[in-house]
Design a protein around this motif. Structure first.
Motif, PDB file in Angstrom:
ATOM      1  N   THR A 170      -8.003  -6.485   4.301  1.00 44.25           N
ATOM      2  CA  THR A 170      -7.969  -6.091   5.717  1.00 44.25           C
ATOM      3  C   THR A 170      -7.188  -4.275   5.866  1.00 44.25           C
ATOM      4  O   THR A 170      -7.076  -2.975   6.543  1.00 44.25           O
ATOM      5  CB  THR A 170      -7.658  -6.664   6.889  1.00 44.25           C
ATOM      6  OG1 THR A 170      -9.107  -7.859   6.549  1.00 44.25           O
ATOM      7  CG2 THR A 170      -7.848  -5.941   8.492  1.00 44.25           C
ATOM      8  N   GLU A 171      -5.894  -4.590   5.515  1.00 43.61           N
ATOM      9  CA  GLU A 171      -5.111  -4.232   5.702  1.00 43.61           C
ATOM     10  C   GLU A 171      -5.364  -3.124   4.505  1.00 43.61           C
ATOM     11  O   GLU A 171      -4.924  -1.614   5.215  1.00 43.61           O
ATOM     12  CB  GLU A 171      -3.694  -4.695   5.713  1.00 43.61           C
ATOM     13  CG  GLU A 171      -1.809  -3.595   6.247  1.00 43.61           C
ATOM     14  CD  GLU A 171      -2.424  -3.359   7.235  1.00 43.61           C
ATOM     15  OE1 GLU A 171      -1.710  -2.593   8.054  1.00 43.61           O
ATOM     16  OE2 GLU A 171      -2.798  -4.452   8.575  1.00 43.61           O
ATOM     17  N   ILE A 172      -5.921  -3.151   3.694  1.00 45.17           N
ATOM     18  CA  ILE A 172      -5.778  -1.581   2.192  1.00 45.17           C
ATOM     19  C   ILE A 172      -6.779  -0.680   3.058  1.00 45.17           C
ATOM     20  O   ILE A 172      -6.895   0.595   2.907  1.00 45.17           O
ATOM     21  CB  ILE A 172      -6.663  -2.432   1.055  1.00 45.17           C
ATOM     22  CG1 ILE A 172      -5.067  -3.087   0.945  1.00 45.17           C
ATOM     23  CG2 ILE A 172      -7.251  -1.238   0.543  1.00 45.17           C
ATOM     24  CD1 ILE A 172      -5.601  -3.793  -1.114  1.00 45.17           C
ATOM     25  N   VAL A 173      -8.308  -1.341   3.730  1.00 44.88           N
ATOM     26  CA  VAL A 173      -9.037  -0.567   4.668  1.00 44.88           C
ATOM     27  C   VAL A 173      -8.495   0.367   5.295  1.00 44.88           C
ATOM     28  O   VAL A 173      -9.036   1.546   5.843  1.00 44.88           O
ATOM     29  CB  VAL A 173     -10.175  -1.052   5.140  1.00 44.88           C
ATOM     30  CG1 VAL A 173     -11.527  -0.902   5.919  1.00 44.88           C
ATOM     31  CG2 VAL A 173     -10.520  -2.108   3.548  1.00 44.88           C
ATOM     32  N   VAL A 174      -7.282  -0.378   6.884  1.00 47.02           N
ATOM     33  CA  VAL A 174      -6.476   0.234   7.669  1.00 47.02           C
ATOM     34  C   VAL A 174      -5.424   1.221   7.201  1.00 47.02           C
ATOM     35  O   VAL A 174      -6.176   2.484   7.536  1.00 47.02           O
ATOM     36  CB  VAL A 174      -5.676  -0.856   7.837  1.00 47.02           C
ATOM     37  CG1 VAL A 174      -4.876   0.230   9.739  1.00 47.02           C
ATOM     38  CG2 VAL A 174      -6.988  -1.523   9.266  1.00 47.02           C
ATOM     39  N   ILE A 175      -5.063   1.459   5.983  1.00 41.87           N
ATOM     40  CA  ILE A 175      -4.518   2.140   5.743  1.00 41.87           C
ATOM     41  C   ILE A 175      -4.513   2.836   5.161  1.00 41.87           C
ATOM     42  O   ILE A 175      -4.238   4.399   5.524  1.00 41.87           O
ATOM     43  CB  ILE A 175      -3.700   1.544   4.080  1.00 41.87           C
ATOM     44  CG1 ILE A 175      -2.472   0.295   5.160  1.00 41.87           C
ATOM     45  CG2 ILE A 175      -2.596   2.079   3.814  1.00 41.87           C
ATOM     46  CD1 ILE A 175      -1.206   0.134   3.863  1.00 41.87           C
ATOM     47  N   LEU A 176      -5.664   3.379   3.912  1.00 40.18           N
ATOM     48  CA  LEU A 176      -6.615   4.320   3.733  1.00 40.18           C
ATOM     49  C   LEU A 176      -7.339   4.910   4.694  1.00 40.18           C
ATOM     50  O   LEU A 176      -7.256   6.195   4.914  1.00 40.18           O
ATOM     51  CB  LEU A 176      -7.617   3.706   2.808  1.00 40.18           C
ATOM     52  CG  LEU A 176      -7.268   2.852   1.385  1.00 40.18           C
ATOM     53  CD1 LEU A 176      -8.647   2.774   0.782  1.00 40.18           C
ATOM     54  CD2 LEU A 176      -6.904   4.034   0.727  1.00 40.18           C
ATOM     55  N   LEU A 177      -7.682   3.898   6.157  1.00 44.29           N
ATOM     56  CA  LEU A 177      -8.485   4.952   6.995  1.00 44.29           C
ATOM     57  C   LEU A 177      -7.215   5.905   7.711  1.00 44.29           C
ATOM     58  O   LEU A 177      -7.681   7.222   7.697  1.00 44.29           O
ATOM     59  CB  LEU A 177      -9.047   4.092   8.071  1.00 44.29           C
ATOM     60  CG  LEU A 177     -10.759   3.377   7.484  1.00 44.29           C
ATOM     61  CD1 LEU A 177     -11.314   2.569   8.017  1.00 44.29           C
ATOM     62  CD2 LEU A 177     -11.600   4.428   7.636  1.00 44.29           C
ATOM     63  N   GLN A 178      -6.082   5.073   7.712  1.00 39.21           N
ATOM     64  CA  GLN A 178      -5.168   5.585   8.560  1.00 39.21           C
ATOM     65  C   GLN A 178      -4.585   7.024   7.967  1.00 39.21           C
ATOM     66  O   GLN A 178      -4.503   8.461   8.428  1.00 39.21           O
ATOM     67  CB  GLN A 178      -3.824   5.156   9.356  1.00 39.21           C
ATOM     68  CG  GLN A 178      -4.040   3.904  10.006  1.00 39.21           C
ATOM     69  CD  GLN A 178      -3.067   2.818  10.799  1.00 39.21           C
ATOM     70  OE1 GLN A 178      -2.627   2.792   9.774  1.00 39.21           O
ATOM     71  NE2 GLN A 178      -3.294   2.427  11.786  1.00 39.21           N
ATOM     72  N   PHE A 396       5.957   5.029   5.430  1.00 37.06           N
ATOM     73  CA  PHE A 396       5.111   4.578   6.335  1.00 37.06           C
ATOM     74  C   PHE A 396       4.240   3.384   7.026  1.00 37.06           C
ATOM     75  O   PHE A 396       4.190   2.602   6.809  1.00 37.06           O
ATOM     76  CB  PHE A 396       5.464   5.294   7.973  1.00 37.06           C
ATOM     77  CG  PHE A 396       5.213   4.750   9.073  1.00 37.06           C
ATOM     78  CD1 PHE A 396       6.020   4.151   9.846  1.00 37.06           C
ATOM     79  CD2 PHE A 396       3.640   4.704   9.746  1.00 37.06           C
ATOM     80  CE1 PHE A 396       6.272   4.132  10.859  1.00 37.06           C
ATOM     81  CE2 PHE A 396       3.686   4.022  10.898  1.00 37.06           C
ATOM     82  CZ  PHE A 396       5.293   3.716  11.575  1.00 37.06           C
ATOM     83  N   LEU A 397       2.785   3.689   5.697  1.00 41.90           N
ATOM     84  CA  LEU A 397       2.205   3.064   6.297  1.00 41.90           C
ATOM     85  C   LEU A 397       1.901   2.002   4.846  1.00 41.90           C
ATOM     86  O   LEU A 397       1.555   0.490   5.431  1.00 41.90           O
ATOM     87  CB  LEU A 397       0.630   3.755   5.916  1.00 41.90           C
ATOM     88  CG  LEU A 397       0.448   5.655   6.562  1.00 41.90           C
ATOM     89  CD1 LEU A 397      -0.967   6.386   6.499  1.00 41.90           C
ATOM     90  CD2 LEU A 397      -0.177   4.954   7.917  1.00 41.90           C
ATOM     91  N   VAL A 398       2.456   2.169   3.957  1.00 42.25           N
ATOM     92  CA  VAL A 398       2.546   0.879   3.220  1.00 42.25           C
ATOM     93  C   VAL A 398       3.878   0.087   3.757  1.00 42.25           C
ATOM     94  O   VAL A 398       3.089  -1.644   3.322  1.00 42.25           O
ATOM     95  CB  VAL A 398       2.960   1.337   1.611  1.00 42.25           C
ATOM     96  CG1 VAL A 398       3.130   0.066   0.436  1.00 42.25           C
ATOM     97  CG2 VAL A 398       2.285   2.312   1.733  1.00 42.25           C
ATOM     98  N   VAL A 399       4.909   0.226   3.825  1.00 39.56           N
ATOM     99  CA  VAL A 399       5.592  -0.747   4.271  1.00 39.56           C
ATOM    100  C   VAL A 399       4.959  -1.133   5.696  1.00 39.56           C
ATOM    101  O   VAL A 399       5.792  -2.203   5.889  1.00 39.56           O
ATOM    102  CB  VAL A 399       7.852  -0.052   4.142  1.00 39.56           C
ATOM    103  CG1 VAL A 399       8.444  -0.471   5.362  1.00 39.56           C
ATOM    104  CG2 VAL A 399       7.782   0.817   3.129  1.00 39.56           C
ATOM    105  N   SER A 400       5.201  -0.538   6.902  1.00 41.88           N
ATOM    106  CA  SER A 400       4.282  -1.235   7.934  1.00 41.88           C
ATOM    107  C   SER A 400       2.942  -1.932   7.821  1.00 41.88           C
ATOM    108  O   SER A 400       2.920  -3.297   8.216  1.00 41.88           O
ATOM    109  CB  SER A 400       4.106   0.173   9.394  1.00 41.88           C
ATOM    110  OG  SER A 400       2.991   0.898   7.897  1.00 41.88           O
ATOM    111  N   GLY A 401       2.031  -1.387   6.755  1.00 39.53           N
ATOM    112  CA  GLY A 401       0.904  -2.806   6.372  1.00 39.53           C
ATOM    113  C   GLY A 401       1.745  -3.622   5.467  1.00 39.53           C
ATOM    114  O   GLY A 401       1.195  -5.273   5.916  1.00 39.53           O
TER     115      GLY A 401
END
Length: 452
Positions: A170-178, A396-401
């Protein structure tokens, strides 16, 4: 008079069985006297001999029983025998010290005291069997929450394995979209600009709502998927049986396609209802006649449609456990959920809301430190992040992910466990599922009435 066997009047005789003023040991009442032994002479104390100090009006030996008529002065009546069923409360004492009063000793099941029916005392039924994480009876709010946490704690390897897998995907999809689609800060900066026009604010709000809606939708899909995969684990935990990750997947695999359809259909229904509610206001605003009135109508329509969508989502909230455990189709599982939720909408909504609030508070304690760490490591710093002007870079996206994955590992088991246990609880209340669960768990004699 000495006390009769089986009934002792309080204070009527000394504890050692002697008469007041008598000396020497006293023989037990029910022991045969010397006159009853063959060849023995009749003793002086025999009430049948002339000149004896005993009254001649004595009952025959071996036939004395507790009195049933009016009690002698100064004696208390015998305790009443326990009644059938759950028992009838004894009459309250007429005031004075030592009385129970109208509610003293009353149990939650309408009984009195600490005994059980059929076992010689006043009281409720014996405790329900608990082969697993919950007792096999209608559950309270605390028992549902405790059952979800106990499942995660007892079978942590399987539960965390499923939660970690779903959270990472789920988080991989969210990070890619963001990072690739939703990272348009130029439009959202208008929300912090006092001189922005109405059109700029409207477009910025639309983009922000779109981004939040997409992220929420993906998170919802992950939550429903985790619920489905954790259904087998929780259902086995109710019986006190463990299950491995491969066994959980083997049980869920035949229903994956139907589950996917249900996961897609439920959000589409909610979005469709909200869209229908906002369309009149959007069309009025686009026509250019009354933009302010169109926006107001769209907001009011969206709020009303959101309430309807929420009502439907709660009614369908038990469809996933019904689909997985009963091997139903999509439409039948939704119908089963509607039937189980009917009459208990507010209770189920409240329990799910409470579970979600608790899970998200716990997750926020984990996620917030990672978010501030991600902002500190990004190029714009924490100040830009707090002001809303920072760029959501990949660091930011990876660490927060990573923090979001850890938080999801906590929220998924709690929300999934609560959904499954709510399904079990509603079936226990409506369909006596506890009898089947007891048989499946190997509980002997569960559900049998006392004396049967």
């Amino acid at each position: 008079m000495n006390d009769t066997p089986g009934w002792a009047s309080p204070g009527s005789a000394p504890s050692d069985g002697q008469r007041p003023g008598a000396s020497g040991p006293t023989e037990p009442v029910d022991r045969p006297g010397p006159a009853e032994q063959p060849g023995a002479e009749q003793p002086e104390s025999d009430p049948q001999r002339p000149g004896s100090q005993w009254s001649k009006e004595q009952p025959p030996r071996g036939q004395w029983s507790a009195p049933t008529g009016p009690e002698a002065p100064g004696q208390a009546p015998p305790p009443p025998a326990p009644g059938p069923g759950w028992g009838t409360p004894p009459p309250p004492a007429p005031g004075g010290p030592g009385g129970f009063g109208p509610l003293a000793g009353q149990s939650g099941y309408g009984g009195w005291g600490g005994g059980h029916p059929g076992y010689g005392g006043w009281g409720g039924p014996p405790p329900a069997a608990k082969p697993g994480v919950i007792p096999l009876r209608p559950l309270g709010v605390g028992e549902i929450l405790d059952g979800a946490v106990s499942t995660m704690r007892t079978y942590w390897r399987t539960v965390l394995g499923i939660s970690l897998t779903v959270a990472v995907l789920t988080e991989i999809v969210v990070i890619l979209l963001q990072g690739l689609v939703l990272n348009d800060t130029a439009g959202t900066e208008a929300l912090n600009d006092p001189s922005a026009t109405f059109d700029e604010l409207t477009r910025a709000m639309g983009e922000a709502m779109l981004g939040s809606g997409v992220v929420f939708l993906i998170t919802l899909i992950g939550t429903v998927a985790a619920t489905a995969l954790l259904t087998t684990v929780t259902s086995r935990a109710v019986l006190g049986k463990s299950v491995t990750l491969s066994e959980a997947w083997r049980d869920a695999r035949p229903q994956v396609l139907k589950l996917s359809g249900l996961i897609i259909l439920l959000p589409l229904i909610a979005l469709g209802i909200v869209f229908v509610g906002t369309v009149p206001g959007i069309l009025l605003a686009v026509s250019g006649q009354t933009k302010g009135g169109g926006v107001a109508l769209a907001v009011l329509g969206g709020l009303g449609a959101g309430v309807v969508a929420l009502w439907l989502m709660v009614r369908f909230s038990l469809a996933s456990p019904a689909l997985m455990l009963e091997k139903q189709s999509i439409t039948k599982s939704m119908s089963r959920s509607t039937k189980l939720v009917s009459g208990s909408w507010w209770r189920i909504f409240g329990i799910q809301l409470l579970a979600g609030v608790i899970a998200n508070i716990i997750a926020a304690i984990v996620v917030l430190p990672f978010t501030f760490l991600a902002a500190a490591l990004s190029g714009d710093g924490i100040g830009s992040f707090l002001n809303g002007t920072g760029d959501l870079g990949w660091t930011f996206l990876v660490v927060s992910g990573i923090g979001s994955v850890i938080g999801s590992m906590i929220t998924f088991p709690i929300t999934a466990g609560v959904a499954v246990l709510l399904y079990v609880d509603q079936r226990i209340r409506r369909e006596a599922l506890d009898l089947e669960l007891a048989r499946a768990a190997g509980v002997q004699g569960y559900g049998a009435t006392p004396g049967s």
